[in-house]
Enzyme design. Structure first.
Site, PDB file in Angstrom:
ATOM      1  N   GLY A 198      46.535  36.391  33.822  1.00 35.93           N
ATOM      2  CA  GLY A 198      47.821  35.871  34.263  1.00 35.93           C
ATOM      3  C   GLY A 198      48.110  36.371  35.660  1.00 35.93           C
ATOM      4  O   GLY A 198      47.594  37.431  36.069  1.00 35.93           O
ATOM      5  N   GLN A 247      53.539  38.725  42.456  1.00 31.37           N
ATOM      6  CA  GLN A 247      52.318  39.507  42.683  1.00 31.37           C
ATOM      7  C   GLN A 247      51.547  39.058  43.922  1.00 31.37           C
ATOM      8  O   GLN A 247      50.670  39.779  44.396  1.00 31.37           O
ATOM      9  CB  GLN A 247      51.395  39.420  41.467  1.00 31.37           C
ATOM     10  CG  GLN A 247      51.968  40.069  40.230  1.00 31.37           C
ATOM     11  CD  GLN A 247      50.992  40.042  39.087  1.00 31.37           C
ATOM     12  OE1 GLN A 247      50.914  39.068  38.360  1.00 31.37           O
ATOM     13  NE2 GLN A 247      50.207  41.091  38.937  1.00 31.37           N
ATOM     14  N   CYS A 289      47.564  45.636  34.528  1.00 26.08           N
ATOM     15  CA  CYS A 289      48.232  44.704  35.437  1.00 26.08           C
ATOM     16  C   CYS A 289      47.487  44.710  36.767  1.00 26.08           C
ATOM     17  O   CYS A 289      47.120  45.777  37.258  1.00 26.08           O
ATOM     18  CB  CYS A 289      49.679  45.136  35.643  1.00 26.08           C
ATOM     19  SG  CYS A 289      50.594  44.081  36.790  1.00 26.08           S
ATOM     20  N   LEU A 290      47.293  43.539  37.345  1.00 28.80           N
ATOM     21  CA  LEU A 290      46.581  43.443  38.627  1.00 28.80           C
ATOM     22  C   LEU A 290      47.352  44.138  39.743  1.00 28.80           C
ATOM     23  O   LEU A 290      46.776  44.443  40.790  1.00 28.80           O
ATOM     24  CB  LEU A 290      46.336  41.974  38.992  1.00 28.80           C
ATOM     25  CG  LEU A 290      45.420  41.199  38.031  1.00 28.80           C
ATOM     26  CD1 LEU A 290      45.375  39.733  38.423  1.00 28.80           C
ATOM     27  CD2 LEU A 290      44.017  41.799  38.009  1.00 28.80           C
ATOM     28  N   HIS A 315      54.471  39.570  29.517  1.00 27.46           N
ATOM     29  CA  HIS A 315      54.092  40.326  30.725  1.00 27.46           C
ATOM     30  C   HIS A 315      54.396  39.521  31.995  1.00 27.46           C
ATOM     31  O   HIS A 315      54.991  40.052  32.950  1.00 27.46           O
ATOM     32  CB  HIS A 315      52.600  40.671  30.632  1.00 27.46           C
ATOM     33  CG  HIS A 315      52.060  41.451  31.784  1.00 27.46           C
ATOM     34  ND1 HIS A 315      51.565  42.733  31.652  1.00 27.46           N
ATOM     35  CD2 HIS A 315      51.913  41.143  33.102  1.00 27.46           C
ATOM     36  CE1 HIS A 315      51.164  43.172  32.835  1.00 27.46           C
ATOM     37  NE2 HIS A 315      51.359  42.222  33.734  1.00 27.46           N
ATOM     38  N   GLU A 316      54.027  38.238  31.997  1.00 24.17           N
ATOM     39  CA  GLU A 316      54.211  37.423  33.208  1.00 24.17           C
ATOM     40  C   GLU A 316      55.685  37.126  33.455  1.00 24.17           C
ATOM     41  O   GLU A 316      56.141  37.156  34.604  1.00 24.17           O
ATOM     42  CB  GLU A 316      53.409  36.121  33.102  1.00 24.17           C
ATOM     43  CG  GLU A 316      51.896  36.310  32.986  1.00 24.17           C
ATOM     44  CD  GLU A 316      51.312  37.256  34.027  1.00 24.17           C
ATOM     45  OE1 GLU A 316      51.807  37.265  35.175  1.00 24.17           O
ATOM     46  OE2 GLU A 316      50.377  38.005  33.695  1.00 24.17           O
ATOM     47  N   HIS A 330      57.393  39.940  35.061  1.00 18.88           N
ATOM     48  CA  HIS A 330      57.183  39.953  36.519  1.00 18.88           C
ATOM     49  C   HIS A 330      58.259  39.122  37.241  1.00 18.88           C
ATOM     50  O   HIS A 330      58.748  39.507  38.299  1.00 18.88           O
ATOM     51  CB  HIS A 330      55.815  39.373  36.883  1.00 18.88           C
ATOM     52  CG  HIS A 330      54.696  40.365  36.860  1.00 18.88           C
ATOM     53  ND1 HIS A 330      54.697  41.507  37.618  1.00 18.88           N
ATOM     54  CD2 HIS A 330      53.517  40.373  36.181  1.00 18.88           C
ATOM     55  CE1 HIS A 330      53.568  42.180  37.400  1.00 18.88           C
ATOM     56  NE2 HIS A 330      52.845  41.516  36.520  1.00 18.88           N
TER      57      HIS A 330
HETATM   58 ZN    ZN Z   1      51.052  42.138  35.742  1.00 20.89          ZN
END
Ligand code: ZN
Length: 174
Positions: free
Chosen positions: A48, A53, A100-101, A142-143, A146
């Site tokens: 995702g 991000q 998480c990226l 999670h997304e 964000h």
């Molecule tokens: Zn993330």
């Protein structure tokens, strides 16, 4: 084009996001953005990627998961986009390892609702209702976090926070 993924500490991850209009969604700029976010997510690789991000305060995220892990209730999810989503959670809370990226190299156990309903617009600005459970429900939570300026570290069991390397050593790789 690969976009730069911002890391924790960048204010854009905490700033919150604005909704997109239907005209914006079907316009060339957002359509191009979706393509670039798809490439960036696949390259990372991740399951995702939310607009904050890559530095944009917009209510848009892309999701795609190729993995099949029955014990995590994780099944392949085809590429899709969620725009202007609203989230309703259900079921019990389930704790699993999550990364998480934008927190590269770390992970932690994070409690998440087992089931969710998400109402959103798709990449052509059509209304969609997504009923998800298991890992897909976790990705959606999670997304959408964000988009609300939240990160998993706000929800994690803090004593389980670890480098990905140490998690691998302990056999708890996510
Ligand atoms: Zn993330």
């Amino acid at each position: 084009m690969l976009l730069k993924i911002v890391q924790v500490g960048d204010p854009v991850l905490r700033a919150g996001t604005r909704e997109l209009t239907r005209d914006e969604i079907v316009g060339a700029k957002v359509q191009q953005l979706i393509e670039w976010m798809r490439e960036t997510m696949r390259d990372a690789p991740g399951v995702g990627l939310a607009a904050p991000q890559i530095g944009l305060p917009l209510r848009l995220a892309v999701i795609e998961d190729g993995a099949l892990v029955p014990e995590l209730e994780r099944r392949p999810i085809p590429f899709h986009v969620v725009i202007n989503p609203t989230l309703t959670v259900g079921g019990e809370m389930v704790e699993h390892g999550e990364g998480c990226l934008s927190l590269e190299g770390f992970q932690a156990e994070v409690p998440r609702a087992q089931t969710v309903r998400v109402q959103a617009l798709d990449h052509l600005a059509r209304p969609v209702t997504i009923d998800a459970s298991g890992w897909y429900a976790r990705i959606l939570q999670h997304e959408i976090d964000h988009l609300d300026g939240k990160l998993y570290i706000d929800r994690m069991d803090a004593r389980t926070f670890t480098t990905a390397r140490n998690a691998r050593r302990a056999g708890k790789e996510n």
